[in-house]
Scaffold this motif. Sequence first.
Motif, PDB file in Angstrom:
ATOM      1  N   TYR A  17     -12.379  -4.556  -8.839  1.00  0.00           N
ATOM      2  CA  TYR A  17     -11.591  -4.740  -7.249  1.00  0.00           C
ATOM      3  C   TYR A  17     -10.883  -3.434  -7.268  1.00  0.00           C
ATOM      4  O   TYR A  17     -10.112  -2.778  -6.806  1.00  0.00           O
ATOM      5  N   VAL A  18     -11.581  -2.098  -8.746  1.00  0.00           N
ATOM      6  CA  VAL A  18     -10.516  -0.314  -8.656  1.00  0.00           C
ATOM      7  C   VAL A  18     -11.249  -0.192  -7.805  1.00  0.00           C
ATOM      8  O   VAL A  18     -10.827   1.079  -7.297  1.00  0.00           O
ATOM      9  N   GLY A  19     -12.941   0.054  -7.085  1.00  0.00           N
ATOM     10  CA  GLY A  19     -12.922   0.964  -5.981  1.00  0.00           C
ATOM     11  C   GLY A  19     -13.990   2.050  -5.736  1.00  0.00           C
ATOM     12  O   GLY A  19     -14.717   2.216  -5.936  1.00  0.00           O
ATOM     13  N   LYS A  20     -14.629   1.283  -7.359  1.00  0.00           N
ATOM     14  CA  LYS A  20     -15.923   1.849  -7.822  1.00  0.00           C
ATOM     15  C   LYS A  20     -17.212   1.807  -6.472  1.00  0.00           C
ATOM     16  O   LYS A  20     -17.465   2.957  -6.737  1.00  0.00           O
ATOM     17  N   THR A  21     -17.371   1.035  -6.341  1.00  0.00           N
ATOM     18  CA  THR A  21     -18.573   0.742  -5.363  1.00  0.00           C
ATOM     19  C   THR A  21     -17.859   1.683  -4.031  1.00  0.00           C
ATOM     20  O   THR A  21     -18.933   2.700  -3.371  1.00  0.00           O
ATOM     21  N   SER A  22     -16.803   1.593  -3.214  1.00  0.00           N
ATOM     22  CA  SER A  22     -16.034   2.218  -2.410  1.00  0.00           C
ATOM     23  C   SER A  22     -16.436   4.243  -2.412  1.00  0.00           C
ATOM     24  O   SER A  22     -16.132   4.742  -2.122  1.00  0.00           O
ATOM     25  N   GLY A  35     -13.547  -4.533   1.771  1.00  0.00           N
ATOM     26  CA  GLY A  35     -14.321  -4.785   0.719  1.00  0.00           C
ATOM     27  C   GLY A  35     -13.597  -6.407   0.754  1.00  0.00           C
ATOM     28  O   GLY A  35     -13.232  -7.171   1.922  1.00  0.00           O
ATOM     29  N   ASN A  39     -22.476  -6.803  -4.591  1.00  0.00           N
ATOM     30  CA  ASN A  39     -23.361  -6.088  -5.117  1.00  0.00           C
ATOM     31  C   ASN A  39     -23.616  -6.280  -6.823  1.00  0.00           C
ATOM     32  O   ASN A  39     -23.453  -7.295  -6.924  1.00  0.00           O
ATOM     33  N   LYS A  98      -7.823   4.998  -5.178  1.00  0.00           N
ATOM     34  CA  LYS A  98      -6.100   4.211  -3.358  1.00  0.00           C
ATOM     35  C   LYS A  98      -5.455   5.095  -3.372  1.00  0.00           C
ATOM     36  O   LYS A  98      -4.671   4.368  -3.175  1.00  0.00           O
ATOM     37  N   ASP A 100      -4.475   6.924  -1.440  1.00  0.00           N
ATOM     38  CA  ASP A 100      -4.379   6.638   0.180  1.00  0.00           C
ATOM     39  C   ASP A 100      -3.074   5.598   0.373  1.00  0.00           C
ATOM     40  O   ASP A 100      -1.979   5.183   1.270  1.00  0.00           O
ATOM     41  N   SER A 132     -11.192   6.880  -1.377  1.00  0.00           N
ATOM     42  CA  SER A 132     -12.185   6.363  -0.820  1.00  0.00           C
ATOM     43  C   SER A 132     -12.179   5.779   0.539  1.00  0.00           C
ATOM     44  O   SER A 132     -12.527   6.074   1.495  1.00  0.00           O
ATOM     45  N   HIS A 179     -17.459  -3.599 -14.393  1.00  0.00           N
ATOM     46  CA  HIS A 179     -16.640  -3.900 -14.106  1.00  0.00           C
ATOM     47  C   HIS A 179     -16.609  -5.105 -15.796  1.00  0.00           C
ATOM     48  O   HIS A 179     -17.497  -5.595 -15.942  1.00  0.00           O
TER      49      HIS A 179
HETATM   50  N1  LIG Z   1      -7.006   1.390   0.649  1.00  0.00           N
HETATM   51  C1  LIG Z   1      -7.680   1.297  -0.329  1.00  0.00           C
HETATM   52  N2  LIG Z   1      -8.374   0.522  -0.449  1.00  0.00           N
HETATM   53  C2  LIG Z   1      -9.585   0.634  -1.444  1.00  0.00           C
HETATM   54  C3  LIG Z   1     -10.133   1.573  -1.807  1.00  0.00           C
HETATM   55  N3  LIG Z   1     -11.000   2.009  -2.302  1.00  0.00           N
HETATM   56  C4  LIG Z   1     -11.488   0.600  -2.282  1.00  0.00           C
HETATM   57  N4  LIG Z   1     -10.867  -0.190  -1.670  1.00  0.00           N
HETATM   58  C5  LIG Z   1     -10.651  -1.690  -1.617  1.00  0.00           C
HETATM   59  O1  LIG Z   1     -10.514  -2.408  -2.540  1.00  0.00           O
HETATM   60  C6  LIG Z   1     -11.657  -3.030  -2.588  1.00  0.00           C
HETATM   61  C7  LIG Z   1     -12.465  -3.420  -3.816  1.00  0.00           C
HETATM   62  O2  LIG Z   1     -13.520  -2.233  -3.786  1.00  0.00           O
HETATM   63  P1  LIG Z   1     -14.561  -2.016  -4.058  1.00  0.00           P
HETATM   64  O3  LIG Z   1     -15.189  -0.609  -3.479  1.00  0.00           O
HETATM   65  O4  LIG Z   1     -15.342  -3.377  -4.011  1.00  0.00           O
HETATM   66  O5  LIG Z   1     -14.492  -2.446  -5.872  1.00  0.00           O
HETATM   67  P2  LIG Z   1     -15.558  -2.843  -7.259  1.00  0.00           P
HETATM   68  O6  LIG Z   1     -14.527  -1.487  -8.099  1.00  0.00           O
HETATM   69  O7  LIG Z   1     -16.750  -1.935  -6.988  1.00  0.00           O
HETATM   70  O8  LIG Z   1     -15.491  -3.975  -7.578  1.00  0.00           O
HETATM   71  P3  LIG Z   1     -15.732  -4.784  -8.518  1.00  0.00           P
HETATM   72  O9  LIG Z   1     -17.287  -4.505  -8.031  1.00  0.00           O
HETATM   73  O10 LIG Z   1     -15.211  -6.330  -8.539  1.00  0.00           O
HETATM   74  O11 LIG Z   1     -16.052  -3.851  -9.904  1.00  0.00           O
HETATM   75  C8  LIG Z   1     -11.890  -3.679  -1.287  1.00  0.00           C
HETATM   76  O12 LIG Z   1     -11.688  -4.247  -0.554  1.00  0.00           O
HETATM   77  C9  LIG Z   1     -12.042  -2.301  -0.998  1.00  0.00           C
HETATM   78  O13 LIG Z   1     -11.552  -1.866   1.082  1.00  0.00           O
HETATM   79  C10 LIG Z   1      -9.335   3.349  -1.053  1.00  0.00           C
HETATM   80  O14 LIG Z   1      -9.580   4.386  -1.800  1.00  0.00           O
HETATM   81  N5  LIG Z   1      -7.966   2.973  -0.203  1.00  0.00           N
END
Ligand SMILES: Nc1nc2c(ncn2[C@@H]2O[C@H](COP(=O)(O)OP(=O)(O)OP(=O)(O)O)[C@@H](O)[C@H]2O)c(=O)[nH]1
Length: 180
Positions: A17-22, A35, A39, A98, A100, A132, A179
């Motif tokens: 959930y840290v935002g890797k995919t984003s 999200g 994935n 994140k 922002d 992101s 993750h």
């Molecule tokens: N506000 C904000 N939310 C973000 C940002 N990047 C990601 N998110 C949110 O954080 C959540 C997790 O983002 P993912 O990109 O799915 O994170 P991940 O690390 O790939 O997650 P896993 O697949 O569980 O490992 C989602 O709800 C995204 O929309 C950002 O830069 N800003």
Amino acid sequence: MSGQRVDVKVVMLGKEYVGKTSLVERYVHDRFLVGPYQNDTAGSERYEAMSRIYYRGAKAAIVCYDLTDSSSFERAKFWVKELRNLEEGCQIYLCGTKSDLLEEDRRRRRVDFHDVQDYADNIKAQLFETSSKTGQSVDELFQKVAEDYVSVAAFQVMTEDKGVDLGQKANPYFYSCCHH
Ligand SMILES: Nc1nc2c(ncn2[C@@H]2O[C@H](COP(=O)(O)OP(=O)(O)OP(=O)(O)O)[C@@H](O)[C@H]2O)c(=O)[nH]1
């Protein structure tokens, strides 16, 4: 640099959930999706076996933590240790995600910039704080990864239609996420 193709394995690491995919979505497709994504990251139960295969041979690792979640930074340190032990040649980029959310409310910051900068200096890593959602510093991060790789490695100029054209970011890196 434009027109040269470079084949480099970059891995994305960090707590869920840290935002890797984003981050990758923003860089490759210039978009932000709310999200969580479905994935192909390794589930926890398969984590130990998967992770080593996953980052074997990686030349760069983007180790992500959420700027609003201190536990995610502790987890990032775990990944750094793993990489240091198992992939010595892998260049590490720390990425606080994140940003922002901090613009909306600074009090949400849970990971101090200067603390991380000191840590980054110690481990010879570079530090970025990205969003992101807004795109802040995302291009800079990936561009730096590519430039560093080109400057330190005897890079392999690709003739086949794969790898990365540094002048055209629409051709994505080989990347994936892990993750735990
Ligand atoms: N506000 C904000 N939310 C973000 C940002 N990047 C990601 N998110 C949110 O954080 C959540 C997790 O983002 P993912 O990109 O799915 O994170 P991940 O690390 O790939 O997650 P896993 O697949 O569980 O490992 C989602 O709800 C995204 O929309 C950002 O830069 N800003």
